[in-house]
Scaffold this motif. Structure first.
Motif, PDB file in Angstrom:
ATOM      1  N   CYS A  83       0.843  -1.208   0.087  1.00 21.38           N
ATOM      2  CA  CYS A  83      -0.179   0.009  -0.040  1.00 21.38           C
ATOM      3  C   CYS A  83       1.122   1.201   0.140  1.00 21.38           C
ATOM      4  O   CYS A  83       1.704   1.456   0.833  1.00 21.38           O
ATOM      5  N   CYS A  97      -0.372   3.573   3.518  1.00 22.16           N
ATOM      6  CA  CYS A  97       0.016   2.952   4.793  1.00 22.16           C
ATOM      7  C   CYS A  97       1.430   2.087   4.858  1.00 22.16           C
ATOM      8  O   CYS A  97       1.894   1.896   6.029  1.00 22.16           O
ATOM      9  N   GLU A 108       1.618  -0.961   4.325  1.00 24.18           N
ATOM     10  CA  GLU A 108       1.283  -2.191   4.728  1.00 24.18           C
ATOM     11  C   GLU A 108       1.627  -3.425   3.280  1.00 24.18           C
ATOM     12  O   GLU A 108       1.657  -3.019   2.361  1.00 24.18           O
ATOM     13  N   CYS A 126      -4.636   0.166  -0.583  1.00 28.78           N
ATOM     14  CA  CYS A 126      -5.286  -0.988   0.026  1.00 28.78           C
ATOM     15  C   CYS A 126      -6.658  -0.567   0.144  1.00 28.78           C
ATOM     16  O   CYS A 126      -7.288   0.690   0.288  1.00 28.78           O
ATOM     17  N   HIS A 127      -7.579  -1.639   0.454  1.00 29.69           N
ATOM     18  CA  HIS A 127      -9.162  -1.052   0.734  1.00 29.69           C
ATOM     19  C   HIS A 127      -9.221  -0.416   1.962  1.00 29.69           C
ATOM     20  O   HIS A 127      -9.991   0.422   1.854  1.00 29.69           O
ATOM     21  N   ARG A 128      -8.391  -0.680   3.045  1.00 30.71           N
ATOM     22  CA  ARG A 128      -8.624   0.108   4.160  1.00 30.71           C
ATOM     23  C   ARG A 128      -8.419   1.446   3.988  1.00 30.71           C
ATOM     24  O   ARG A 128      -9.143   2.497   4.512  1.00 30.71           O
ATOM     25  N   CYS A 129      -7.468   1.794   3.350  1.00 31.54           N
ATOM     26  CA  CYS A 129      -6.913   3.334   3.256  1.00 31.54           C
ATOM     27  C   CYS A 129      -7.971   3.789   2.331  1.00 31.54           C
ATOM     28  O   CYS A 129      -8.363   5.120   2.514  1.00 31.54           O
ATOM     29  N   ALA A 174     -10.797   4.584   4.257  1.00 31.35           N
ATOM     30  CA  ALA A 174     -10.464   5.735   5.196  1.00 31.35           C
ATOM     31  C   ALA A 174     -10.735   7.195   4.556  1.00 31.35           C
ATOM     32  O   ALA A 174     -11.005   8.005   5.094  1.00 31.35           O
TER      33      ALA A 174
END
Lengths: 158, 158
Positions: free
Chosen positions: B106, B109, B111, B147-150, B153
């Motif tokens: 990512c 972040c 990751e 990434c999906h999380r970022c 967010a």
DNA sequence: AACCTTGTTAAGAATAATTCTTATATTGGA
DNA sequence: TCCAATATAAGAATTATTCTTAACAAGGTT
């Protein structure tokens, strides 16, 4: 053939540690508590830890270990082929040629060489199974090793 | 489809600079002398220069430019997809799993996610034409993106 | 088992790469 | 031309990594 074959990862931790000890001996690297603990930590981790993260984990077992030892040990383990370094260690370098291509990077001098695949090569295609992680913006494929010039220079010194 | 298509590199410098200007405008990035000169430098270079090297080259034209501007500009150009960053920008991370696999990294972040190719996948094979440069010790294939999380967010913030 | 030799370590200083802070300057729209 | 927002230079600050030095310990030798 794959450049780093699967030989150790299937074994349990104890067996991997023994194999690591044997490797150290075969390379005249001393088997120290620090090396063993760093290896154990990394062998059990699934999170691609940074040197700092390894340091924090190892410290729980060896409170006096220094960050420098972790860096030195990780470098020697990479050299020995025991661990893989994700990404490049050296400074960032940039390329404005967006033609799909990849690089050979010399681990000694840092030189970067371009390699343009044949037009039909699948090397740089984005596999479908990556979408589960996120949106891909680019692909970085690099082969790392020792360039001919460094190899020759190393030979002369002896 | 390739993640970064060849569209600009075939053109001559002047045309590439014009395309760059247009891209800046489309992204509400101001067209400054500094940006143009950095782009020209990189577009003409074949040596994958570091930020420091770009700085040294641009300085000949713009003696007062700061290194920070070069870093900022290269980062925004990477973000805009105009240049490619060789290797990873973040700190080194290590992996003791030597099973052939690659990574999704990512860009936000940092990751790192593992991806294990199908056993018959050619993704990590070392092409023969690399031997002209040196001896390959390992292969680093990474797909970089968000990434999906970022992504989620970033969406929430708006 | 004590003894060397030499590689290894801890500690902290030093270096290298990158990013941040702040005041000034510039772009591009009104 | 004016204005608001962005970009910049300068240098300080931060972060990651490596070096220096003296003490220490592994493993071969006696």
């Amino acid at each position: 053939m794959y450049p780093h074959e699967q030989t150790e990862n299937g074994k349990d931790l104890k067996a991997r540690v023994e194999a690591f000890k044997a490797l150290c001996r075969s390379r005249a690297l001393r088997v120290t508590e620090q090396r063993l603990e760093i290896f154990r930590t990394l062998a059990q981790s699934k999170s691609h830890p940074s040197a700092e993260a390894v340091f924090a984990a190892v410290r729980k077992k060896l409170p006096n270990i220094s960050l420098d030892t972790v860096y030195r040990t990780l470098a020697s383990m990479e050299e020995a082929g025991v661990v893989f370094r994700v990404g490049l260690s050296t400074k960032a370098r940039f390329d404005a040629d967006l033609t799909p291509h990849y690089h050979f990077v010399c681990m000694n001098c840092g030189e970067v060489y371009d390699i343009f695949p044949a037009p039909d090569s699948p090397a740089l295609l984005v596999p479908q199974d990556i979408k589960q992680f996120g949106e891909v913006k680019n692909v970085n494929l690099q082969f790392r090793g020792i360039c001919h010039r460094c190899r020759a220079a190393a030979g002369e010194k002896k």
